[in-house]
Design an enzyme around this catalytic site. Structure first.
Site, PDB file in Angstrom:
ATOM      1  N   ASP A 317       0.864  -1.172   0.000  1.00 38.40           N
ATOM      2  CA  ASP A 317       0.000   0.000   0.000  1.00 38.40           C
ATOM      3  C   ASP A 317       0.906   1.229   0.000  1.00 38.40           C
ATOM      4  OD1 ASP A 317      -2.414   1.505   0.280  1.00 38.40           O
ATOM      5  OD2 ASP A 317      -1.888   1.799   2.379  1.00 38.40           O
ATOM      6  N   THR A 319       0.330   4.673   0.837  1.00 44.08           N
ATOM      7  CA  THR A 319       0.267   5.552   1.999  1.00 44.08           C
ATOM      8  C   THR A 319       0.620   4.787   3.266  1.00 44.08           C
ATOM      9  OG1 THR A 319      -1.496   6.775   0.899  1.00 44.08           O
ATOM     10  CG2 THR A 319      -1.172   7.185   3.256  1.00 44.08           C
ATOM     11  N   ASP A 555      -1.881  -0.246   6.339  1.00 44.67           N
ATOM     12  CA  ASP A 555      -2.146   0.307   7.663  1.00 44.67           C
ATOM     13  C   ASP A 555      -3.554   0.854   7.795  1.00 44.67           C
ATOM     14  OD1 ASP A 555      -1.963   2.495   6.027  1.00 44.67           O
ATOM     15  OD2 ASP A 555      -0.636   3.654   7.328  1.00 44.67           O
TER      16      ASP A 555
END
Length: 799
Positions: A317, A319, A555
């Site tokens: 991912d 970000t 996250d």
């Protein structure tokens, strides 16, 4: 979508909560104390690892310890002390195993406490974070995006609250909750916020009932563990009939005195047991956990260390993984003639309208202060699925307006001229949000239809300084990196390029839905933008359908489903509670750069255990075959337990311990059992045949008193030299310390042969020169054959 504060009739035990200014206050301190006294507490024990009692039991009460223990007790009564040394070795091994696993448990437990999420509980009108185990029946628990529902409850306040219950029900679509609706433990918030009253806690909660039999740290599939279990099962099957035959031959066929026969029988049975193999595997895993723990890496499922070492594709991912969580507003570009000061007030009001902003909105809040005279009348929290948030306001002058803030290419039609400007910014790796004014209500499914662009908000994403090195490491290790993000594909591609990751950039909205076609597109692409949470999950499944072992990092709440389905899920410590709950590995320091350490640790464990397993199983094979040859030839077993204790210590026990903990960067390969046995069987067969040949020749060479001791010494010399050659092969490629290890083991045996009291202690004395040199010659021929055989096996049966 409107923020609602409503009292709701609960059952008589949980009356309608007290309120102040329309806001539920939660329980009072006295009510909490009363419930604690009644035992109405969320008292499910959070087991981060096996208890100390379980560790001791698992290491002491094993099948092989039982066999060795019985034989040890027998030897204590019928033979000299040196013939019972193998029992003390087992005690030492068991002690080492217990201590190392206990150390790993302490590391896990301490890290689990650090990484444990604490829900926000409102008591006496004030919200405070408390441990999950301190929640009581009737507590008012506040929730927001990414929060996991830790107990069952009933909604009291909702603000666009959407809950994902897929981990419990299998239904992927989020469920919109209103006051009075039930929420189940194990689900998590994907959008909006609110508060709910705990109606079931502890073992009565839904998720607790589902997991009553399971520990939080369960054992996922481990090829290493299951492979060793398979090997031990076959070893047991071989041992039983062979041991019975040996007992009969030594006690009945030969006329030796009883104690001598028992000692030689035990000497034949003990080396069949690969007693140190399980120990070294446990120790290797335990030390891996401790090493990673020092780097603030919480391994929630032990074989995850092994699993990440087998990964060939890692989905990242953007970000929070490639970029840091925070962002900065670098530019505001009004569109359509809008006044910049007015746009600033709109953005300040939008920031104030969301009590749980994501990273993008937080950057807007930091840049544009709230407008005191604007009042939010309705809000639409951000959702990863729709890619925008919004709010309706009553402005200070009495006017009303509704605004959306989100992805430009989602809010605008493809031919809108504003997208051209956005594209140029995305190509620079900048993140762009579009502010639009809409005329429809926020709860209208087509609220974005005919939206009027008002401004572009340009955000600069902070790259992680260690991300480039980590991506380079994966490339060097032949692990393919795939960036999977909900952001604009061009922007994500530009960020990836800055970090040195190049390849085809794909807009996930154009990915085929059919699994095989999606897998083909995933094989060719590297960066994927505008990926929805459900698509992330589908992409993991498509890669797995092609035989890939997939790791997923993330996250955010949008990563939960993909993390759960991936072979290995890796969450950042600062990530949402839901992602930490489903991940096997949590990086508590939020450092993506820790991942190479985890991969390296897994490769060390797998590669080294494969090496030492070969050592142990060569011994098992030659022991079983020697016993069978003794039975068939009806002769005394050539060794006493002390001889094989010495051989095992010098050629297996001590070197295996060092080799199991050495650095090893070999990429993990499948088929553990096949790769081990293709070496162990020819090695064991050659060792047994050569040793027995030496023994038979020595029986014809030596006569008179002391002949059996001389025969045993010659056979021991042959077996030791062949075992040393096996060790020398296993120790490759050589380094200074590996050469030193092999040389030290050889020197140890030489010391026994030349020191008189050691000769007596181990009953090893070479008689004459002919037979010892013949034993060396037979060992040399067998070692040459072994070298040829193993190379032929490598070519004929590649792993």
């Amino acid at each position: 979508m409107t923020h609602i504060d409503a009292g709701t009739d609960l059952d008589p035990v949980h009356p309608t909560p007290a309120r102040r200014d329309g806001r539920a206050l939660g329980l009072t301190a006295a009510e909490v104390a009363e419930r604690v006294a009644r035992g109405e507490v969320n008292d499910i024990p959070v087991r981060s690892s096996r208890s100390t009692v379980d560790i001791v039991r698992a290491n002491v009460f094993t099948r092989f310890n039982a066999i060795i223990g019985v034989l040890w007790l027998v030897m204590l009564f019928v033979a000299p002390f040196q013939d019972s040394l193998f029992g003390y070795v087992i005690i030492a091994n068991t002690g080492i195993g217990i201590i190392q696993e206990w150390r790993a448990k302490k590391t896990l437990d301490s890290l689990a406490v650090i990484g444990e999420a604490k829900p926000m509980v409102r008591r006496d009108g004030l919200a405070a974070a408390v441990a999950t185990s301190e929640i009581v029946l009737g507590d008012l628990i506040e929730i927001g995006p990414g929060d996991k529902i830790v107990v069952d409850g009933e909604c009291v306040e909702t603000d666009g609250l959407e809950i994902d219950e897929s981990l419990l029900t299998g239904e992927a679509d989020p469920v919109v909750k209103q006051p009075g609706d039930q929420v189940m433990s194990g689900s998590f918030v994907v959008a909006g916020g609110g508060a709910f009253t705990a109606t079931k806690v502890g073992r009565e909660a839904y998720a607790a009932q589902l997991a009553e039999e399971a520990s939080r740290f369960t054992l996922v599939h481990s090829e290493l563990r299951s492979g060793i279990s398979t090997i031990l099962k076959y070893v047991t099957w071989m041992m039983v009939p062979t041991a019975i035959g040996l007992v009969v031959s030594q006690l009945v066929v030969k006329e030796n005195d009883f104690k001598e026969s028992v000692a030689r029988t035990v000497g034949g049975i003990v080396p069949m047991v690969p007693e140190g193999l399980v120990l070294l595997t446990s120790v290797a895993f335990a030390i891996g956990v401790i090493r990673l723990g020092r780097k603030q890496c919480l391994v929630q499922e032990l074989p995850a260390i092994e699993g990440l070492a087998r990964v060939d594709t890692v989905c990242l991912d953007k970000t929070g993984t490639l970029t840091e969580g925070g962002m900065d507003v670098t530019e505001l570009r009004p569109l359509g003639g809008n006044d910049e000061s007015y746009i600033r007030r709109v953005l300040g009001a939008l920031g104030e309208a969301d009590p749980r902003p994501n990273a993008s909105l937080q950057a807007v809040i930091d840049a544009y202060p709230r407008s005191e005279d604007w009042r939010c009348t309705q809000s639409l929290p951000f959702s990863s699925a729709r890619k925008y948030s919004g709010a309706s306001f009553s402005e200070g002058d009495g006017e009303s307006s509704t605004w959306l803030l989100g992805a430009p290419d989602v809010l605008l039609p493809p031919d809108d001229p504003a997208l051209t400007e956005t594209e140029h910014l995305n190509e620079q790796g900048l993140r762009v949000l579009l502010l639009v004014r809409v005329s429809r209500d926020l709860d209208d499914p087509e609220v974005a239809l005919a939206a009027k662009p008002a401004a572009l908000v340009v955000l600069d994403q902070r790259l992680r300084p260690d991300a480039s090195d980590t991506l380079r490491y994966f490339d060097e290790q032949n692990v393919r990196a795939k960036v999977v993000s909900g952001d604009n594909a061009v922007s994500v591609g530009a960020v990836a390029a800055k970090l040195g990751l190049r390849g085809e950039v794909v807009d996930a909205r154009r990915l085929p839905a059919e699994r095989d076609e999606m897998a083909q597109a995933l094989d060719s692409g590297t960066v994927f933008g505008r990926v929805t949470p459900q698509q992330k999950r589908d992409m993991v499944g498509a890669l797995q359908s092609r035989g890939h072992t997939v790791a997923m990092t993330g996250d955010g709440v949008n990563d939960v489903l993909a993390l759960k389905d991936a072979d290995i899920g890796v969450s950042m410590g600062s990530g949402s509670e839901a992602t930490r709950a489903v991940a096997q590995i949590v990086l508590l320091n939020n450092s993506f750069a820790t991942l190479p350490s985890v991969v390296a640790e897994g490769r060390r464990v797998i590669g080294n255990i494969t090496r030492v397993a070969t050592l142990f199983l060569v011994k098992t094979v030659y022991s079983v075959l020697l016993a069978l040859l003794v039975v068939c030839w009806r002769v005394e077993y050539p060794f006493l337990p002390r001889h094989l204790t010495l051989l095992s210590t010098l050629t297996i026990g001590v070197p295996a311990f060092f080799l199991a903990l050495a650095p090893n960067r070999e990429r993990a390969r499948p088929h553990f059992v096949r790769r081990v046995m293709r070496y162990a069987i020819p090695g064991g067969v050659l060792a047994a045949v050569a040793t027995f040949a030496t023994y038979l020749i020595a029986r014809n060479h030596y006569t008179g008193e002391g002949a059996l001791d001389a025969e045993t010494s010659a056979a021991t010399l042959t077996l030791f030299l062949i075992s040393m050659w096996v060790l020398a092969i296993i120790a490759r490629p050589y380094t200074w310390w590996r050469l030193g290890l092999v040389a030290a083991m050889g020197a140890g045996f030489l010391l026994v042969l030349v020191v008189p009291w050691l000769q007596d202690f181990f009953a090893l004395r070479l008689v004459g020169t002919t037979m010892p040199w013949l034993a060396v010659g037979i060992a040399a021929v067998a070692s040459g054959a072994l070298e040829f055989m193993w190379r032929w096996v490598d070519r004929r049966f590649p792993a």
